[in-house]
Design an enzyme around this catalytic site. Sequence first.
Site, PDB file in Angstrom:
ATOM      1  N   ILE A  76       0.877  -1.170   0.000  1.00  0.00           N
ATOM      2  CA  ILE A  76       0.000   0.000   0.000  1.00  0.00           C
ATOM      3  C   ILE A  76       0.910   1.214   0.000  1.00  0.00           C
ATOM      4  O   ILE A  76       1.878   1.273   0.760  1.00  0.00           O
ATOM      5  CB  ILE A  76      -0.978   0.021   1.194  1.00  0.00           C
ATOM      6  N   ILE A  78       1.043   5.620  -0.798  1.00  0.00           N
ATOM      7  CA  ILE A  78       0.514   6.934  -1.161  1.00  0.00           C
ATOM      8  C   ILE A  78       1.686   7.739  -1.699  1.00  0.00           C
ATOM      9  O   ILE A  78       2.792   7.693  -1.136  1.00  0.00           O
ATOM     10  CB  ILE A  78      -0.125   7.647   0.067  1.00  0.00           C
ATOM     11  N   GLU A 110       2.852  -6.889   6.776  1.00  0.00           N
ATOM     12  CA  GLU A 110       4.184  -6.715   7.344  1.00  0.00           C
ATOM     13  C   GLU A 110       4.579  -5.256   7.133  1.00  0.00           C
ATOM     14  O   GLU A 110       4.246  -4.663   6.118  1.00  0.00           O
ATOM     15  CB  GLU A 110       5.227  -7.603   6.646  1.00  0.00           C
ATOM     16  N   ASN A 115       9.453   2.204   9.711  1.00  0.00           N
ATOM     17  CA  ASN A 115       8.368   2.968   9.083  1.00  0.00           C
ATOM     18  C   ASN A 115       7.368   3.403  10.165  1.00  0.00           C
ATOM     19  O   ASN A 115       6.261   2.868  10.271  1.00  0.00           O
ATOM     20  CB  ASN A 115       7.695   2.134   7.992  1.00  0.00           C
ATOM     21  N   TYR A 122      -1.406   1.941  11.348  1.00  0.00           N
ATOM     22  CA  TYR A 122      -1.942   0.606  11.601  1.00  0.00           C
ATOM     23  C   TYR A 122      -2.365   0.451  13.064  1.00  0.00           C
ATOM     24  O   TYR A 122      -3.405  -0.143  13.352  1.00  0.00           O
ATOM     25  CB  TYR A 122      -0.934  -0.468  11.206  1.00  0.00           C
TER      26      TYR A 122
END
Length: 157
Positions: A76, A78, A110, A115, A122
């Site tokens: 994912i 952006i 994962e 990050n 999350y």
Amino acid sequence: MSTVLQIQPIVRPMTEADLPEIAALDAQSYPFPWTLGNFADSMHSGYRCCVYELDNEIIGYAVMMLAVGEAHLLNITIAPDRQGQGWGRVLMHYIIGRARQDRAESLWLEVRPSNSVARRLYDTMGFDCVSVRKDYYPAVDGREDAVIMRLDLIDHA
């Protein structure tokens, strides 16, 4: 009084024509990006590959694999110039909704420990840290672990 038109993002299936732009965006976003072939293979394997567009500009994408009873978010992203504006949260809500539509009972992913922005997202969306995969990701200094996270998608009422 003037009216301001608010442009709403759309999520649509990824197509072959999107792949060069998606691969370029991934390369802008990560030091060890997926290749165009990784995205093509995901599409051809039947994974849920979607593009997130705002005013005909691709601002993000996601790749999700489905298995019996669970979904696994493989990628994912952006666009770097669109980060920090809430688009990642909106796309995650879409992915979670899509996984529920596909009758997944859990959503797995994962994430690199480094990050912190993604991990915070999350965490706030209810994902739990389940385990750590040692030396999972390539890194400048060798390898980096992966934090394995899980979201329960079953409503317990």
